[in-house]
Structure formats: structure tokens, C-alpha cells
Write a protein that holds these residues in place. Structure first.
Motif, PDB file in Angstrom:
ATOM      1  N   LEU A 766       0.942  -1.169  -0.151  1.00  0.00           N
ATOM      2  CA  LEU A 766       0.066  -0.099   0.120  1.00  0.00           C
ATOM      3  C   LEU A 766       0.852   1.262  -0.082  1.00  0.00           C
ATOM      4  N   SER A 767       0.274   2.543  -0.453  1.00  0.00           N
ATOM      5  CA  SER A 767       0.797   3.592  -0.323  1.00  0.00           C
ATOM      6  C   SER A 767       1.131   4.162   0.982  1.00  0.00           C
ATOM      7  N   GLY A 768       1.840   5.340   1.332  1.00  0.00           N
ATOM      8  CA  GLY A 768       1.970   5.675   2.872  1.00  0.00           C
ATOM      9  C   GLY A 768       0.649   5.947   3.412  1.00  0.00           C
ATOM     10  N   GLY A 769      -0.435   6.982   2.597  1.00  0.00           N
ATOM     11  CA  GLY A 769      -1.467   7.379   3.158  1.00  0.00           C
ATOM     12  C   GLY A 769      -2.354   5.999   3.438  1.00  0.00           C
ATOM     13  N   GLU A 770      -2.526   5.074   2.473  1.00  0.00           N
ATOM     14  CA  GLU A 770      -3.274   3.962   2.450  1.00  0.00           C
ATOM     15  C   GLU A 770      -3.001   2.971   3.804  1.00  0.00           C
ATOM     16  N   LYS A 771      -1.582   3.259   3.804  1.00  0.00           N
ATOM     17  CA  LYS A 771      -1.188   2.217   4.858  1.00  0.00           C
ATOM     18  C   LYS A 771      -1.549   2.908   6.493  1.00  0.00           C
ATOM     19  N   THR A 772      -1.148   4.247   6.584  1.00  0.00           N
ATOM     20  CA  THR A 772      -1.558   5.053   7.737  1.00  0.00           C
ATOM     21  C   THR A 772      -3.335   4.784   7.818  1.00  0.00           C
ATOM     22  N   SER A 773      -3.974   4.992   6.903  1.00  0.00           N
ATOM     23  CA  SER A 773      -5.277   4.724   7.084  1.00  0.00           C
ATOM     24  C   SER A 773      -5.687   3.488   7.641  1.00  0.00           C
ATOM     25  N   VAL A 774      -5.372   2.233   7.153  1.00  0.00           N
ATOM     26  CA  VAL A 774      -5.528   0.896   7.750  1.00  0.00           C
ATOM     27  C   VAL A 774      -5.160   0.945   9.133  1.00  0.00           C
ATOM     28  N   ALA A 775      -3.738   1.540   9.350  1.00  0.00           N
ATOM     29  CA  ALA A 775      -3.128   1.567  10.863  1.00  0.00           C
ATOM     30  C   ALA A 775      -4.263   2.213  11.632  1.00  0.00           C
ATOM     31  N   LEU A 776      -4.644   3.372  11.273  1.00  0.00           N
ATOM     32  CA  LEU A 776      -5.628   4.510  12.087  1.00  0.00           C
ATOM     33  C   LEU A 776      -7.045   3.822  12.308  1.00  0.00           C
ATOM     34  N   ALA A 777      -7.667   3.218  11.146  1.00  0.00           N
ATOM     35  CA  ALA A 777      -8.925   2.621  11.415  1.00  0.00           C
ATOM     36  C   ALA A 777      -8.622   1.326  12.393  1.00  0.00           C
ATOM     37  N   TYR A 778      -7.846   0.619  12.336  1.00  0.00           N
ATOM     38  CA  TYR A 778      -7.588  -0.577  13.139  1.00  0.00           C
ATOM     39  C   TYR A 778      -7.209  -0.049  14.610  1.00  0.00           C
ATOM     40  N   ARG A 779      -6.646   1.071  14.757  1.00  0.00           N
ATOM     41  CA  ARG A 779      -6.278   1.780  15.930  1.00  0.00           C
ATOM     42  C   ARG A 779      -7.625   2.149  16.827  1.00  0.00           C
ATOM     43  N   LEU A 780      -8.413   2.737  15.691  1.00  0.00           N
ATOM     44  CA  LEU A 780      -9.709   3.540  16.431  1.00  0.00           C
ATOM     45  C   LEU A 780     -10.861   2.356  16.834  1.00  0.00           C
ATOM     46  N   ALA A 781     -10.869   1.318  15.926  1.00  0.00           N
ATOM     47  CA  ALA A 781     -11.552   0.214  16.246  1.00  0.00           C
ATOM     48  C   ALA A 781     -11.111  -0.536  17.597  1.00  0.00           C
ATOM     49  N   LEU A 782      -9.750  -0.614  17.782  1.00  0.00           N
ATOM     50  CA  LEU A 782      -9.392  -1.262  19.039  1.00  0.00           C
ATOM     51  C   LEU A 782      -9.550  -0.614  20.153  1.00  0.00           C
ATOM     52  N   ASN A 783      -9.460   0.902  19.832  1.00  0.00           N
ATOM     53  CA  ASN A 783      -9.576   1.862  20.923  1.00  0.00           C
ATOM     54  C   ASN A 783     -11.133   1.671  21.524  1.00  0.00           C
ATOM     55  N   THR A 784     -12.162   1.801  20.624  1.00  0.00           N
ATOM     56  CA  THR A 784     -13.608   1.812  20.977  1.00  0.00           C
ATOM     57  C   THR A 784     -13.875   0.328  21.574  1.00  0.00           C
ATOM     58  N   MET A 785     -13.401  -0.872  21.055  1.00  0.00           N
ATOM     59  CA  MET A 785     -13.649  -2.104  21.646  1.00  0.00           C
ATOM     60  C   MET A 785     -13.139  -2.064  22.779  1.00  0.00           C
ATOM     61  N   LEU A 786     -11.809  -1.664  23.125  1.00  0.00           N
ATOM     62  CA  LEU A 786     -11.227  -1.732  24.461  1.00  0.00           C
ATOM     63  C   LEU A 786     -11.801  -1.070  25.818  1.00  0.00           C
TER      64      LEU A 786
END
Length: 860
Positions: A766-786
Motif C-alpha cells: 500500500l501507499s503511505g497514506g493507505e497504510k496509515t489509513s489501515v493502521a488508524l482505522a485498526y487503532r480506532l476500532a481497537l480503542n472503541t472495543m477496549l
């Protein structure tokens, strides 16, 4: 939890005490990369949980001995203060004093106690672990961007292990692992029990055999006791007959002793008689020898008297002879010392002569090498005069360089200022009419945009004119600098030649001084050579030894006659000693004195011979009578021996039977001991067999029921979390990446699956922005669930560089994400200026040298 204020002192690039107020809403810490933004987030985490997995050397400011962080926050409608500090000891940085202020009460805690207390205050249900931070905090509140990218690329099992800890459901895997460990131990116990009980039936058979053997041996012992009793009665009867024969036995025994004794006495007396007769013959020959010695003594008496007188004369002369020998040794020693001193003087003269010759040659060579000293001194004076204004030129050069740097800095600042103005106008044009102005916040209109453009062009003309002036000034300064440097290079060349010349002059001056000192040493050595030669020719050395030698020679001349007399007398005495005159004379006298004693011994010996002959005849008569009496009573001994042998045989038989009984009793005791041990062993094996059955049932229950049940429960819990997590992950990703054909989902192991047009993609493709989007979406989903799983409120969220690689469109989509999160306090760290338009408060972080500073840019 809501943060209120943080105070940093000597933390990384923050030297002076830095106080940061943190209000509610969305806060942005903006600044260039490396200016110290992320240090604030590390300081917050340090204040809450200590160093954890952070090296203290990376947190304490370099060169400082102490550092500290004071954090104020609100939790459960109560205000708290946390203070932690660092101290440098040798090469290691460790945590020092720490405390918590709760309702204005300050309480000090150890590092581990303080972490447990903080977890309790902020409602994180997690066990405090040493050398690590809070897992729930790292994933629910603050996750460094690089750490989130790392967890995305972790192996599935490693990722699941981290998420189990984060979701606080690691108890299921822990219970399963513990059950598997206990199952392994239980199987081991089953194998051990099987090994122990495998010979149970053989041991039972052995026990039965031991019992039968014990019964047989008991019967055999009783039979042997009866036989021993009968033999004992027979022995008593035989002993009565033996007692009646014992008086005759005693008489025979006495006779047996008397006969050999009489034979020995007769033989001994016979030998004594023979010895005494031989001794008598010797005494008679000795008496004849003594008579011969009397004649010899009378002949040697006069010679012996002369020998004694000569020995006495030698003793009288011995003191003088010892003194003469002492003088002779001292004379030899003194003569040797005189010879050694003469040789030392000659050696010293030769050595000094050689050294003087070598030094003269060296001085001649050195004098030739310093002939150019005066020429070099004149050249030195000339060079010093020619470079006297070099220092002034260097100062002028530094002043010109300073002016050039100032002009270039001013020109660069003007160019940056105009570039920023140009960017503001372009952004204003992109925003368009009706939007708020990014500089003055007024509503944009066509007139306002035209006015700003006109002001920009007017200002640009003035700046360009000033830049032309600065360029002309720079050209003048640079030309003057080149001329000055050219002149300086020539003078510095002369200065370098002067320094080399001064080094040569220094060496030549040292040589000149060395020559003067060498000449003085030559004079001293010449004087020493002359003095030694005079002493040698005049014998003017070792005067004390020469005086002593003369005195000793005179003393030896006076003792010479006595020395000669001693030699002559000694020769005569040696002749007498060689002929053994003294020994022969004294031995003869000794033999003469024994004559009367020998005559007496001859008389005594004749009497002893007569007595021995009478005693021998008497003992022979007594021996004949004793032999007749022995032959009459000798049969009683044979009868007694037969009876005694019979009794001995009975006793041997009884002894053998008793030994047999003893052996059987020992075997019985051993068998009884073995019987007891085997009974115990069989009992233990029976109990172990029952335990084995219990362990087998336990293994079956663990394998077939408990472990599968725990795995099913964990799978169900993870599946329920995974379903909700997957929905959130896809939702946040589509908000950040609204256009495009890329889709994401999380599999059962929470591994992100990325696909495009039905084809799977690697996250690294993935490009830098796409990779950051995946990481941030994963981070926010994990934040909400936790936060839901841990029962935490949605108050605080910290984002570290959340827009790395984002385009302008994605940056504006982030605003929608932040609005939907609806967190009471969001703290962001970024170098992107585009985020400023949708945050409530902006802190600008800058770095001057190696020290960071913070200023409030805007507060809505």
C-alpha cells in the motif's frame, strides 16, 4: 480520565520547567519533526506508569542529573496530581521519589505500588507488571503510530497474545495452558504409577513364598534344639571318666617335662665345661704374651720420654706460629689490594682518554652545524616584521563573513515570508468565497481576495527591491573577502615558514649550549687524567695499605727463627708418630698391668671345671630313674586322649548344630524383615494402583471436557469481539478512504485482510497514506472495543502522528472521524499545519539548539 496540566523539567529536550495547560476539546501539538512533540506524550505515560519498557537514558535530558514530570488530571469527578522523578547514578538512570496527591493529601509510594494505585484510580482492570506499561492504556488511549504498524505485521499468534492481554481475556488461555500443564503432569503420574504397579502380582507371589519358608525354618530350629540336648548329656558322662584319669595325666605330663629338662641341663653343662677348658688354654697363652711385652717396654721407655718432651715444645711454639700465619695472610691481602688499585687507576686513565677523544670529535661536528645560526636569526627578524598585520586581516575577514551571513539570513527570511504569503493566497483561492479566512477568520468575498492580492503584490515589489540591494551588498562583501583571503594566504605562508625557522633556531641554540657544556666537561676530564697519572708514577695511592704492609713485614722477620725451630721439631715428632712409639709403649704397660688378673682367672677356672664334671654325673643318674617311671604310666595318656577326642567331636557337632540354628534364625529374621517390606510394598502398590485409576479419570475429564470447553468459551468471546471490531474497522477505514476499490476486514485472528477488486493485497504494497489509513482505522476500532470491554468512559484519546502520508482530502476526512468519536478530550501530535483548522487549541512546538519551547498559537 481528563488531563488538566503537565509540568516537565529536564525531560529530553525540555530543560527549563515547562508548564502545559491541557483543556477539554481537541488539542494539537504542532511542530517540525524532531522538535519535541512526542516527548510530551512519553512524559504523560511516564507520569502514569513509570519507565516501563523505556530506557531512562532516553528520557532524562543528556548531561542532567535529575528530571521530573508532574501530571494533573481528573478521574471520577476528583482531581489528582502525580509526581515522578528520574536520577542519574553513574551510567544508569533510575526512577527516584514519587507521590500522588488525592484530595490535597500527598502520599509517597514505591514504583510498583504507585502503578497499582494509578490503575485503580483510572478504572483500568489490569494487573500491574514490572518493566512494562499498561497494555489497556496503550491500546485504548494512546498507541504510538509505529507500534500500531508493528502489531499489524506481527505473526497471528503473537498478535492474539497481545490482544488477549488488551481485552483482559488472557485468563482463558492461561487456564487452558495451566490445564494442559496439569494434564501433562497427570499423564506423567499415570505413567509413573503404571511403572510402579507393573510387578504387583509378582510381589504378591513372592510374599506367599516368604511365608512358607518362615514356617519350614521354624520347625527345623526346634528339631536341632532336641538333638543338642541329647549330645550334652553324653558329654557330661564322658567328662566323669576324664576326671578319674587326670591325676595320672598330670604325673605323665610332669615326667614329659622333666626328661627334656634333664637332657638340656646335661647338654648345657657339657657345653659350659668345653668352653671353660678352651678359655683356660687362652689365659695360659695370654700370660706368655705378657711376659714378652715386659722386655719391649723397658727398651722403648727412653724414646717415649723424648717424644713427650718434643710435643710439649711444639705446644709452646704454637701461639707464635699462629701469629706468623695471620701476618702472612694479611700481607697477601694487602699486596692484592695494591695491585687492584693500580689496575683501576690505569683503567680510569684509559677510559677518560677515550671519552675525551670522542667528545672532541663530537664538538667539532656540532660547531660545523651551527655556523648558519646568525643568518637564521636575521631571517627570523625580517619575517616577523613582514607578517605583523596578519592578525588585523584575520579580524577584518571574520567581520566580513559576519556581515555576509546577516545579509543572507535577512534575504532568506524575506523569501520565506513571501512564500508563506503566496501559500496563504493560494489556499484562500482554493477555499473560495463564503468560507472563513484562514488568517483573520472573516468571511471571504471577491473584494477581500482582490484586496489581499493587491497588498501582496505591493509588498512583493518592495521586498524584491530590498533583495536586489542585499544581493549587491553581498557581491561587494564577497569581492572584498576574496582580496583579503588572497593577502592572508600569502602572509600565512610566510607565518608557516617563520614557525619552521623558529623550530630550526631552537634546535641550533640548544646545540650551541650543549657544545659549551661539553667543553667544560673536557676540562674536568683532562684534570682527572693528569691527576691519576701523577698518582700512578709516584705510587701515591693506597697509602694506608702500604704502611700496614711495611709494619707486617717487620713483624714477620722477628718471628722467622721460631717458625724454623717449629718446623724441625715437628719433623721429629712426625717420625715418632709414624713409628707408633706412643701406642706401642702404652699398650705394653697396659698388658703388664693385666698379669696378676690373668693368673687369678686361671685358678678360678680350674675350680669351675671340677664342679661341672660332678654335676653332669649326678644329672645322668636322675634322668635314668625318670624314664623308667614314665614308661609305667604312659598308657593313661592315650586313654585320656581318646575320651577327650570323643568329647571334642560331640562339642564340634553341637557347635555346628548351633551355627546351623543361628544361620536359620538369621535367615528367619531376614525373611521376616523382607516379609514386612514386601507386605508394605504390596500395600503401597495397591494404593498406587487406585491413584492411577483416579488420575486416568482426571486425564479423560481434562482432555474430553474441561480444555475443549475453555477453548470454546474463549473462541466465542473472541468471535463476539471480532464481529463488532470488524464492523468498526471497516467503518472507520471507509470514512478515511471514501473513494477507491480497496476494502478491509479482520479475520478470526484479528489479522487485517486487504483486497482490491477481489484480489488480496499485502499491507506493505500500500501507499503511505493507505497504510496509515489501515493502521488508524485498526487503532480506532481497537480503542472503541477496549473501552467497552474495560468499562472505560470515552473521555480521553491520544493520537501520535495520525496523518502520516495523508493527502489533503484525507486530512479533512479526519475531522469527520474526530467528530464521530465524540471524545471529551483528544490530544494530537502532528507536523501537518492543515489540522489547525479543526482543533480547539494549538500549541506550536519549536526547537532552539537542543532545547524545545512551547507557545499557544490559538485557543478557541
Amino acid at each position: 480520565m481528563l488531563l488538566k496540566k503537565i509540568t516537565l523539567e529536564n525531560i529530553r529536550s525540555y530543560k527549563e520547567k515547562t508548564v502545559i495547560e491541557i483543556p477539554e476539546g481537541t488539542i494539537l501539538f504542532q511542530g517540525d519533526i524532531g522538535c519535541g512533540k512526542s516527548t510530551i506524550l512519553s512524559a504523560i505515560e511516564f507520569a502514569l506508569f513509570g519507565l516501563g519498557d523505556i530506557d531512562g537514558n532516553n528520557l532524562l535530558r543528556s548531561g542532567e542529573m535529575r528530571g521530573s514530570v508532574l501530571l494533573e488530571f481528573e478521574a471520577n469527578i476528583k482531581n489528582y496530581q502525580i509526581f515522578r522523578s528520574l536520577i542519574r547514578r553513574s551510567k544508569k538512570v533510575t526512577q527516584d521519589a514519587g507521590y500522588i496527591v488525592d484530595e490535597h493529601v500527598r502520599t509517597s509510594y514505591s514504583v510498583s505500588e504507585m502503578k497499582s494505585k494509578i490503575l485503580k484510580i483510572i478504572n483500568i482492570n489490569e494487573k500491574a507488571q514490572a518493566r512494562t506499561t499498561s497494555v489497556i492504556y496503550r491500546f485504548a488511549i494512546f498507541t504510538p503510530q509505529e507500534m500500531m504498524k508493528q502489531i499489524l505485521s506481527e505473526l497471528p499468534e503473537k498478535r492474539l497474545e497481545i490482544l488477549r492481554r488488551a481485552f483482559n481475556i488472557e485468563e482463558y488461555s492461561t487456564a487452558r495452558r495451566n490445564a494442559e500443564i496439569f494434564l501433562g503432569w497427570t499423564k506423567g503420574e499415570v505413567r509413573l504409577s503404571s511403572e510402579i504397579t507393573k510387578d504387583l502380582y509378582e510381589r504378591k507371589a513372592l510374599l506367599e513364598g516368604l511365608k512358607q519358608r518362615v514356617t519350614f525354618l521354624t520347625i527345623e530350629v526346634e528339631k536341632a534344639k532336641t538333638e543338642i540336648s541329647e549330645l550334652d548329656k553324653k558329654i557330661k558322662e564322658l567328662n566323669g571318666e576324664i576326671e578319674s584319669l587326670k591325676p595320672r595325666q598330670v604325673l605323665v605330663l610332669q615326667l614329659q617335662v622333666s626328661i627334656p629338662h634333664l637332657n638340656k641341663t646335661i647338654e648345657r653343662n657339657q657345653r659350659t665345661l668345653e668352653k671353660e677348658q678352651e678359655r683356660l688354654d687362652l689365659l695360659k697363652r695370654d700370660l706368655a704374651s705378657i711376659n714378652t711385652n715386659e722386655n719391649t717396654v723397658s727398651q722403648l721407655e727412653q724414646i717415649y720420654d723424648d717424644y713427650v718432651s718434643k710435643k710439649d715444645r711444639l705446644k709452646q711454639l704454637e701461639p707464635s706460629i699462629r701469629l706468623f700465619d695471620i701476618f702472612e695472610k694479611e700481607k697477601t691481602r694487602l699486596e692484592q689490594r695494591l695491585e687492584n688499585e693500580r689496575k683501576n687507576l690505569e683503567s680510569d686513565i684509559n677510559r677518560l682518554t677515550e671519552e675525551r677523544k670522542a667528545e672532541l670529535e663530537k664538538i667539532e661536528r656540532e660547531e660545523k652545524s651551527i655556523k648558519e645560526l646568525n643568518t637564521f636569526e636575521k631571517e627570523e627578524a625580517s619575517l616577523k616584521e613582514s607578517i605583523s598585520h596578519l592578525i588585523t586581516l584575520r579580524e577584518e575577514s571574520e567581520e566580513i563573513l559576519s556581515l555576509i551571513a546577516e545579509n543572507r539570513t535577512e534575504r532568506l527570511a524575506l523569501e520565506e515570508q513571501m512564500s508563506k504569503k503566496q501559500e496563504e493566497i493560494e489556499r484562500m483561492i482554493r477555499i473560495g468565497e463564503g468560507a472563513p479566512c484562514p488568517t483573520c477568520r472573516q468571511k471571504l468575498s471577491g473584494e477581500h481576495i482582490s484586496k489581499v492580492k493587491a497588498e501582496y503584490h505591493q509588498e512583493k515589489l518592495g521586498v524584491e527591491e530590498h533583495v536586489k540591494y542585499l544581493n549587491h551588498t553581498l557581491t561587494t562583501y564577497e569581492h572584498k573577502l576574496r582580496e583579503t583571503k588572497s593577502l592572508m594566504e600569502k602572509l600565512e605562508s610566510k607565518d608557516e615558514h617563520l614557525r619552521k625557522l623558529q623550530r630550526v633556531l631552537g634546535m641550533l641554540t640548544e646545540k650551541k649550549d650543549s657544545i659549551e657544556n661539553a667543553k667544560k666537561n673536557l676540562e674536568i676530564k683532562f684534570f682527572r687524567i693528569t691527576e691519576n697519572q701523577q698518582n700512578l708514577s709516584n705510587h701515591n695511592y693506597s697509602l694506608e695499605e702500604r704502611t700496614k704492609l711495611s709494619q707486617i713485614s717487620r713483624e714477620m722477620s722477628g718471628l722467622s727463627p721460631e717458625k724454623e725451630l717449629y718446623r724441625q721439631v715437628e719433623q721429629i715428632v712426625s717420625k715418632y708418630e709414624f713409628e707408633k712409639i706412643e701406642h706401642r709403649y702404652l699398650e705394653g704397660l697396659h698388658e703388664i698391668k693385666r698379669k696378676s688378673k690373668i693368673e687369678k682367672e686361671i685358678n678360678d677356672n680350674n675350680k669351675l671345671v671340677d664342679t661341672l664334671e660332678i654335676e653332669i654325673n649326678s644329672n645322668k643318674q636322675k634322668l635314668h630313674e625318670t624314664q623308667i617311671l614314665f614308661e609305667k604310666n604312659n598308657n593313661a595318656i592315650k586313654e585320656l586322649e581318646i575320651l577327650q577326642q570323643t568329647v571334642e567331636d560331640f562339642k564340634n557337632k553341637m557347635s555346628e548344630m548351633r551355627q546351623s540354628i543361628s544361620g536359620k534364625r538369621s535367615e528367619l529374621r531376614l525373611l521376616e524383615t523382607n516379609l514386612h517390606e514386601v507386605e508394605n510394598e504390596v500395600h503401597v502398590k495397591k494404593e498406587r494402583y487406585l491413584i492411577k485409576q483416579i488420575f486416568r479419570e482426571t486425564c479423560n475429564w481434562l482432555e474430553q471436557h474441561f480444555i475443549p470447553a475453555v477453548q470454546d468459551i474463549e473462541r466465542y468471546v473472541l468471535q463476539s469481539i471480532n464481529e463488532e471490531f470488524n464492523q468498526l474497522f471497516q467503518r472507520w477505514f471507509h470514512v478515511l478512504m471514501e473513494t477507491g476499490s480497496i476494502s478491509v476486514e479482520a479475520d478470526s485472528n484479528f489479522t487485517p485482510i486487504i483486497s482490491q477488486s477481489g484480489y488480496s493485497l499485502s499491507i506493505n504494497s500500500l501507499s503511505g497514506g493507505e497504510k496509515t489509513s489501515v493502521a488508524l482505522a485498526y487503532r480506532l476500532a481497537l480503542n472503541t472495543m477496549l473501552k467497552r470491554v474495560a468499562g472505560m468512559n470515552n473521555a480521553l484519546l491520544i493520537l501520535d502522528e495520525p496523518t502520516d502520508g495523508f493527502g489533503k482530502e484525507q486530512l479533512f476526512r479526519l475531522k469527520q472521524v474526530l467528530n464521530e468519536l465524540n471524545s471529551a478530550q483528544i490530544i494530537m501530535v502532528s507536523h501537518e499545519r492543515e489540522l489547525e483548522s479543526f482543533v480547539d487549541k494549538i500549541y506550536r512546538v519549536t526547537k532552539d539548539g537542543n532545547q524545545s519551547r512551547i507557545e499557544v498559537v490559538r485557543y478557541n
